[in-house]
Design a protein around this motif. Sequence first.
Motif, PDB file in Angstrom:
ATOM      1  N   TYR A   1      35.025  29.455  37.467  1.00  0.00           N
ATOM      2  CA  TYR A   1      36.397  28.992  37.370  1.00  0.00           C
ATOM      3  C   TYR A   1      36.453  27.858  36.357  1.00  0.00           C
ATOM      4  O   TYR A   1      35.732  26.873  36.522  1.00  0.00           O
ATOM      5  CB  TYR A   1      36.867  28.435  38.714  1.00  0.00           C
ATOM      6  N   GLN A   2      37.306  27.970  35.346  1.00  0.00           N
ATOM      7  CA  GLN A   2      37.508  26.872  34.402  1.00  0.00           C
ATOM      8  C   GLN A   2      38.868  26.258  34.691  1.00  0.00           C
ATOM      9  O   GLN A   2      39.892  26.936  34.648  1.00  0.00           O
ATOM     10  CB  GLN A   2      37.470  27.357  32.947  1.00  0.00           C
TER      11      GLN A   2
ATOM     12  N   LYS B   1      46.659  34.334  28.553  1.00  0.00           N
ATOM     13  CA  LYS B   1      47.087  35.730  28.436  1.00  0.00           C
ATOM     14  C   LYS B   1      48.259  36.037  29.366  1.00  0.00           C
ATOM     15  O   LYS B   1      49.171  36.786  29.001  1.00  0.00           O
ATOM     16  CB  LYS B   1      45.924  36.680  28.727  1.00  0.00           C
TER      17      LYS B   1
ATOM     18  N   GLU C   1      36.684  39.726  33.309  1.00  0.00           N
ATOM     19  CA  GLU C   1      37.694  38.674  33.238  1.00  0.00           C
ATOM     20  C   GLU C   1      38.720  38.947  34.332  1.00  0.00           C
ATOM     21  O   GLU C   1      39.437  39.948  34.294  1.00  0.00           O
ATOM     22  CB  GLU C   1      38.360  38.681  31.867  1.00  0.00           C
TER      23      GLU C   1
ATOM     24  N   THR D   1      40.810  29.945  33.506  1.00  0.00           N
ATOM     25  CA  THR D   1      40.169  31.255  33.480  1.00  0.00           C
ATOM     26  C   THR D   1      39.303  31.428  34.723  1.00  0.00           C
ATOM     27  O   THR D   1      38.818  30.456  35.301  1.00  0.00           O
ATOM     28  CB  THR D   1      39.274  31.458  32.234  1.00  0.00           C
TER      29      THR D   1
ATOM     30  N   TYR E   1      41.021  36.447  35.523  1.00  0.00           N
ATOM     31  CA  TYR E   1      42.267  35.732  35.243  1.00  0.00           C
ATOM     32  C   TYR E   1      42.114  34.918  33.969  1.00  0.00           C
ATOM     33  O   TYR E   1      41.083  34.294  33.751  1.00  0.00           O
ATOM     34  CB  TYR E   1      42.625  34.804  36.416  1.00  0.00           C
ATOM     35  N   ASP E   2      43.161  34.937  33.138  1.00  0.00           N
ATOM     36  CA  ASP E   2      43.233  34.110  31.932  1.00  0.00           C
ATOM     37  C   ASP E   2      44.668  33.618  31.813  1.00  0.00           C
ATOM     38  O   ASP E   2      45.584  34.396  31.542  1.00  0.00           O
ATOM     39  CB  ASP E   2      42.832  34.912  30.694  1.00  0.00           C
ATOM     40  N   ARG E   3      44.865  32.336  32.067  1.00  0.00           N
ATOM     41  CA  ARG E   3      46.219  31.769  32.082  1.00  0.00           C
ATOM     42  C   ARG E   3      46.940  31.987  30.757  1.00  0.00           C
ATOM     43  O   ARG E   3      48.107  32.381  30.750  1.00  0.00           O
ATOM     44  CB  ARG E   3      46.179  30.276  32.413  1.00  0.00           C
TER      45      ARG E   3
ATOM     46  N   MET F   1      36.132  34.148  35.653  1.00  0.00           N
ATOM     47  CA  MET F   1      35.252  35.238  35.239  1.00  0.00           C
ATOM     48  C   MET F   1      34.357  35.615  36.412  1.00  0.00           C
ATOM     49  O   MET F   1      33.857  34.746  37.126  1.00  0.00           O
ATOM     50  CB  MET F   1      34.379  34.807  34.055  1.00  0.00           C
TER      51      MET F   1
END
Length: 108
Positions: free
Chosen positions: A61-62, A88, A82, A71, A84-86, A73
């Motif tokens: 988790y970033q 995107k 991937e 994000t 979740y990517d905020r 991963m």
Amino acid sequence: MNELIERLYDELYSPKVNPEELINNATLPNYASVNFESNQTGLIVTTKCILANGEEAEYKYQFDKEKRLLTLMGNINGEIDEIYDRSKEVASKYKEIKKHMQFREQAV
């Protein structure tokens, strides 16, 4: 339209999950570890666990400095995904709103 704007707002400002919530995972029987590290962006949390099917999984988790998830991963038996990517998700919501607005303009 209001729903689209609310969903965009959620993607921009909602934390999704807080780093503090991930601490609780360490007490679950299938979790091996929960590690926290700071970086220039904010905070990275790495969790390791065994899934119900017996596979080993690692999740990274970033978070930004405001503790919003940027994000997520997943690495399950070496296969990186991937989740979740905020950035995107925000771009997707903007695209939906723009499409909706263009549709409304054409209808007028």
